[in-house]
Design an enzyme around this catalytic site. Sequence first.
Site, PDB file in Angstrom:
ATOM      1  N   CYS A   1       4.276   4.647  -3.867  1.00 26.00           N
ATOM      2  CA  CYS A   1       4.148   5.252  -5.197  1.00 26.00           C
ATOM      3  C   CYS A   1       4.914   4.503  -6.277  1.00 26.00           C
ATOM      4  CB  CYS A   1       4.618   6.697  -5.167  1.00 26.00           C
ATOM      5  SG  CYS A   1       3.873   7.689  -3.865  1.00 26.00           S
TER       6      CYS A   1
ATOM      7  N   HIS B   1      -1.754  11.904  -9.442  1.00 28.11           N
ATOM      8  CA  HIS B   1      -0.902  10.807  -8.990  1.00 28.11           C
ATOM      9  C   HIS B   1      -1.717   9.758  -8.230  1.00 28.11           C
ATOM     10  CE1 HIS B   1       2.328   8.539  -7.377  1.00 28.11           C
ATOM     11  NE2 HIS B   1       2.723   9.338  -6.407  1.00 28.11           N
TER      12      HIS B   1
ATOM     13  N   CYS C   1       9.811   7.786  -6.909  1.00 28.38           N
ATOM     14  CA  CYS C   1      10.066   7.562  -5.484  1.00 28.38           C
ATOM     15  C   CYS C   1       8.780   7.133  -4.802  1.00 28.38           C
ATOM     16  CB  CYS C   1      10.609   8.832  -4.829  1.00 28.38           C
ATOM     17  SG  CYS C   1       9.372  10.108  -4.608  1.00 28.38           S
TER      18      CYS C   1
END
Length: 398
Positions: free
Chosen positions: A88, A354, A384
């Site tokens: 990510c 996301h 993160c």
Amino acid sequence: MKDIYLVTGKRTPFGKFGGSLLDIPAVELGAHVLNAVMAEVPQVRSDEIDYVNLGLCLPGSGLSPARQAVLAAGWSVDTNAVTVDRACCSGLTAVGMAVREIQLGFAEAIVAGGMENMSRTPYLIPQVRWGRRLGDFSVTDDLVIRNPYVGGGDPMAKYVGDTSLKNKVDREEQDCWALRSHQCWTAACDAGRFAPEIVPVEGLGKDGTQRFEVDEHPRRNATLEKMGRLKTVYGSPTVTAGNASGIADGAAALLVCSGKLVQDRSIEPLAQVMGYTSICGEPRESALLPGVAIRKLLNTLDLPLDDMRAIEINEAFAAMPLVSSLVLADSDRPKAEKIREKINVNGGAVAIGHPLGATGGRVTLTLAHELRRLGGGYGVVAICGSMGQVDAAVLRVD
């Protein structure tokens, strides 16, 4: 240190899982934002870009997706391209790589960000290549984010929930934050705050005329009651589909330039990059690691947290900003609440979605625009990634 600037940036609206962007490969989304960024800055040509760094994490795009995006955009075949996979974090890692290349004098202008079409992620059947005469096949879904080195392959949702409870952040608090994410996005969207960062995607729909220009995942009708009815997932004690980030599709790109180029070309930049760092830590403690990274970077820059006018902590799960704000507050609850007033004020990934490779670019771009809306000052962004990774950066707008 050399002055390094985010000159401009653009992102697509983020599409929901199986939504409007389903039929557009990630590399084409990447190409779209590459050209949108260059259209914003006529003082810099695409053939002057030293590198294109784009994050992409999931299978299904073939070899060298960043290079594919450059070619799909119609840029010079001489353009260097690097695909970044730091889970990510990838989009912000791509920006950090750009900062370091420019700092070392190896480049003057780099486009960095990321892309992902999670809706097109294939299932994997690893046994098929060498054949199976008898017996069942197992199918792997890489959209379930697991860590093979934690609990023999525990999903991230499980140990994020465990860490949340360890830090006294319960399910209800995570649901409340998730609701806040949708409400903040709604207010920001209605106020037109996303307009400067979004480039619409044209030509969708059966007749090829549909225009996609608003994030598709947020729920304007979200309520705490609806959140509370959702079941926890993947064995997590707290994480549900409602308080975790939405699976999504999209791309984001930022033009990162040296201070010399900005000055020589009379460019008005979006923000200055004051510092960047990356860390790793215990994967089970992913929810608190953004706070650790922010503290490390601010200490390095000798900047107090109170000087940060805006903070972006990616909402891979609602637990991330909640637990990390407690870290930054040294577990002082009232102090953590004051910090949270500055975090993700335009909504976060729980609402927006996301797309893994793209989000690091999106949160950086959102932070820069929020600082401009506030009239300038410092801000910090952290994101993160699975396996216990975090990237962070500090921006300043004059």
